[in-house]
Design a protein around this motif. Structure first.
Motif, PDB file in Angstrom:
ATOM      1  N   UNK A  80      -3.067 -22.393 -22.574  1.00 44.80           N
ATOM      2  CA  UNK A  80      -3.000 -21.060 -21.969  1.00 44.80           C
ATOM      3  C   UNK A  80      -2.832 -19.976 -23.027  1.00 44.80           C
ATOM      4  N   UNK A  81      -2.191 -20.315 -24.092  1.00 47.87           N
ATOM      5  CA  UNK A  81      -1.932 -19.351 -25.165  1.00 47.87           C
ATOM      6  C   UNK A  81      -1.646 -20.106 -26.460  1.00 47.87           C
ATOM      7  N   UNK A  82      -1.784 -19.411 -27.586  1.00 45.68           N
ATOM      8  CA  UNK A  82      -1.222 -19.809 -28.870  1.00 45.68           C
ATOM      9  C   UNK A  82      -0.097 -18.831 -29.172  1.00 45.68           C
ATOM     10  N   UNK A  83       0.718 -19.142 -30.148  1.00 47.90           N
ATOM     11  CA  UNK A  83       1.842 -18.269 -30.504  1.00 47.90           C
ATOM     12  C   UNK A  83       1.887 -18.093 -32.017  1.00 47.90           C
ATOM     13  N   UNK A  84       2.036 -16.848 -32.449  1.00 47.42           N
ATOM     14  CA  UNK A  84       2.244 -16.531 -33.856  1.00 47.42           C
ATOM     15  C   UNK A  84       3.698 -16.151 -34.029  1.00 47.42           C
ATOM     16  N   UNK A  85       4.424 -16.930 -34.822  1.00 48.72           N
ATOM     17  CA  UNK A  85       5.845 -16.684 -35.067  1.00 48.72           C
ATOM     18  C   UNK A  85       6.004 -15.964 -36.398  1.00 48.72           C
ATOM     19  N   UNK A  86       6.707 -14.830 -36.365  1.00 45.42           N
ATOM     20  CA  UNK A  86       6.861 -13.971 -37.535  1.00 45.42           C
ATOM     21  C   UNK A  86       8.338 -13.693 -37.800  1.00 45.42           C
ATOM     22  N   UNK A  87       8.700 -13.409 -39.047  1.00 45.28           N
ATOM     23  CA  UNK A  87      10.052 -12.913 -39.296  1.00 45.28           C
ATOM     24  C   UNK A  87      10.311 -11.668 -38.453  1.00 45.28           C
ATOM     25  N   UNK A  88      11.511 -11.514 -37.990  1.00 48.08           N
ATOM     26  CA  UNK A  88      11.816 -10.478 -37.008  1.00 48.08           C
ATOM     27  C   UNK A  88      11.388  -9.075 -37.432  1.00 48.08           C
ATOM     28  N   UNK A  89      11.762  -8.655 -38.663  1.00 46.19           N
ATOM     29  CA  UNK A  89      11.443  -7.304 -39.102  1.00 46.19           C
ATOM     30  C   UNK A  89       9.938  -7.101 -39.239  1.00 46.19           C
ATOM     31  N   UNK A  90       9.256  -8.072 -39.829  1.00 48.93           N
ATOM     32  CA  UNK A  90       7.812  -7.951 -39.963  1.00 48.93           C
ATOM     33  C   UNK A  90       7.145  -7.965 -38.588  1.00 48.93           C
ATOM     34  N   UNK A  91       7.652  -8.772 -37.678  1.00 54.36           N
ATOM     35  CA  UNK A  91       7.110  -8.797 -36.317  1.00 54.36           C
ATOM     36  C   UNK A  91       7.228  -7.455 -35.640  1.00 54.36           C
ATOM     37  N   UNK A 132      -5.604 -17.539 -45.278  1.00 54.16           N
ATOM     38  CA  UNK A 132      -5.779 -18.315 -46.498  1.00 54.16           C
ATOM     39  C   UNK A 132      -7.013 -17.868 -47.280  1.00 54.16           C
ATOM     40  N   UNK A 133      -8.000 -17.303 -46.584  1.00 57.43           N
ATOM     41  CA  UNK A 133      -9.271 -16.966 -47.219  1.00 57.43           C
ATOM     42  C   UNK A 133      -9.340 -15.529 -47.715  1.00 57.43           C
ATOM     43  N   UNK A 134      -8.793 -14.605 -46.944  1.00 56.44           N
ATOM     44  CA  UNK A 134      -8.910 -13.197 -47.285  1.00 56.44           C
ATOM     45  C   UNK A 134      -7.922 -12.811 -48.383  1.00 56.44           C
ATOM     46  N   UNK A 135      -8.435 -12.301 -49.490  1.00 54.25           N
ATOM     47  CA  UNK A 135      -7.589 -11.939 -50.622  1.00 54.25           C
ATOM     48  C   UNK A 135      -6.617 -10.834 -50.262  1.00 54.25           C
ATOM     49  N   UNK A 136      -7.065  -9.892 -49.420  1.00 53.60           N
ATOM     50  CA  UNK A 136      -6.196  -8.765 -49.116  1.00 53.60           C
ATOM     51  C   UNK A 136      -5.104  -9.125 -48.120  1.00 53.60           C
ATOM     52  N   UNK A 137      -5.088 -10.368 -47.656  1.00 48.94           N
ATOM     53  CA  UNK A 137      -4.027 -10.792 -46.744  1.00 48.94           C
ATOM     54  C   UNK A 137      -2.886 -11.482 -47.480  1.00 48.94           C
ATOM     55  N   UNK A 138      -2.953 -11.506 -48.829  1.00 48.04           N
ATOM     56  CA  UNK A 138      -1.951 -12.256 -49.588  1.00 48.04           C
ATOM     57  C   UNK A 138      -0.562 -11.641 -49.508  1.00 48.04           C
ATOM     58  N   UNK A 139      -0.461 -10.375 -49.115  1.00 52.88           N
ATOM     59  CA  UNK A 139       0.848  -9.736 -49.017  1.00 52.88           C
ATOM     60  C   UNK A 139       1.512  -9.945 -47.658  1.00 52.88           C
ATOM     61  N   UNK A 140       0.788 -10.587 -46.725  1.00 55.55           N
ATOM     62  CA  UNK A 140       1.383 -10.896 -45.419  1.00 55.55           C
ATOM     63  C   UNK A 140       2.379 -12.043 -45.610  1.00 55.55           C
ATOM     64  N   UNK A 141       3.604 -11.900 -45.122  1.00 57.27           N
ATOM     65  CA  UNK A 141       4.580 -12.992 -45.284  1.00 57.27           C
ATOM     66  C   UNK A 141       4.119 -14.244 -44.552  1.00 57.27           C
ATOM     67  N   UNK A 142       4.612 -15.405 -44.941  1.00 55.84           N
ATOM     68  CA  UNK A 142       4.203 -16.646 -44.272  1.00 55.84           C
ATOM     69  C   UNK A 142       4.455 -16.574 -42.763  1.00 55.84           C
ATOM     70  N   UNK A 143       3.430 -16.912 -42.014  1.00 57.70           N
ATOM     71  CA  UNK A 143       3.524 -16.919 -40.559  1.00 57.70           C
ATOM     72  C   UNK A 143       3.424 -18.351 -40.050  1.00 57.70           C
ATOM     73  N   UNK A 144       4.067 -18.622 -38.926  1.00 57.36           N
ATOM     74  CA  UNK A 144       3.954 -19.914 -38.269  1.00 57.36           C
ATOM     75  C   UNK A 144       2.950 -19.772 -37.139  1.00 57.36           C
ATOM     76  N   UNK A 145       1.804 -20.430 -37.266  1.00 58.37           N
ATOM     77  CA  UNK A 145       0.727 -20.314 -36.287  1.00 58.37           C
ATOM     78  C   UNK A 145       0.718 -21.563 -35.412  1.00 58.37           C
ATOM     79  N   UNK A 146       1.187 -21.429 -34.180  1.00 55.34           N
ATOM     80  CA  UNK A 146       1.326 -22.559 -33.268  1.00 55.34           C
ATOM     81  C   UNK A 146       0.119 -22.623 -32.333  1.00 55.34           C
TER      82      UNK A 146
END
Length: 214
Positions: A80-91, A132-146
């Motif tokens: 029904x859905x996927x979930x992206x888990x982020x650190x609270x402040x970044x979220x 993982x592929x886009x170079x300009x996304x390297x500053x995004x903190x690690x996300x948990x992709x469920x």
């Protein structure tokens, strides 16, 4: 729904969709308001049906919520859905970006210091590849992709906010609660751009954030 009005409005929380139609989704006039602990949203009956559809046994899930509406639940992702888990402040930054310069968002929850963004099924795997592929996304903190094969803990469908002894306290909360049987969910590209913008915008438009180099 404001905490101070909870006692008066509690009888109406679990009315049928016919007697309590879901209000149309509109952008929040001030996105920061949805982050205060005095602003707690509750899952509608239609929203419960959507959440339960993620389970292999939706009727059993609805029965559990009927008997224990204050208890958190574990639901599988990928159907029904996927979930992206982020650190609270970044979220918080990402959600503000979605509302300020994007199409808004679907359901969002806060649980144990993480922001859980509900996205389209399949979006978790695609976002993981894009990051993982886009170079300009390297500053995004690690996300948990469920996605498929994963499960997440979701907050209770109801939460008592005025009692320190409430069993719902500490179990997470809905920031944007499910309110329909077919909520709009962002895809991977929408979330990716919001994440990239969030890394380049000051938090609350006041804190400095390091800009990408190169």
């Amino acid at each position: 729904m404001r905490g101070e009005g909870y006692a008066a409005l509690l009888p109406a929380v679990r009315q049928t969709p016919l007697s309590l139609p879901a209000a149309p989704r509109t952008p929040h006039p001030a996105a920061v308001d949805i982050w205060t602990y005095q602003s707690v949203e509750y899952v509608t009956v239609a929203g419960e049906a959507w959440l339960a559809s993620a389970s292999e046994y939706p009727r059993s899930m609805r029965a559990l919520w009927e008997s224990r509406p204050w208890a958190p639940s574990v639901l599988p992702c990928g159907r029904t859905f996927d979930v992206i888990s982020m650190p609270s402040l970044f979220g918080r930054r990402v959600l503000d970006e979605l509302w300020a310069s994007g199409p808004g968002c679907g359901p969002v929850a806060a649980y144990r210091g993480r922001t859980l963004l509900f996205v389209q099924p399949g979006a978790a795997a695609r976002l993981r590849r894009l990051l993982a592929w886009e170079e300009w996304a390297r500053d995004v903190p690690p996300l948990l992709c469920h996605g498929r094969g994963d499960a997440v803990t979701v907050p209770p469908v109801q939460r008592m906010v005025n009692s320190p002894d409430s069993p719902g306290l500490g179990a997470g909360r809905w920031i944007v609660a499910p309110d329909s049987r077919e909520p709009w969910l962002p895809g991977a590209s929408v979330v990716l751009w919001a994440c990239v913008r969030a890394t380049r915008e000051p938090a609350d438009r006041g804190e400095p954030v390091a800009l990408p180099t190169g």
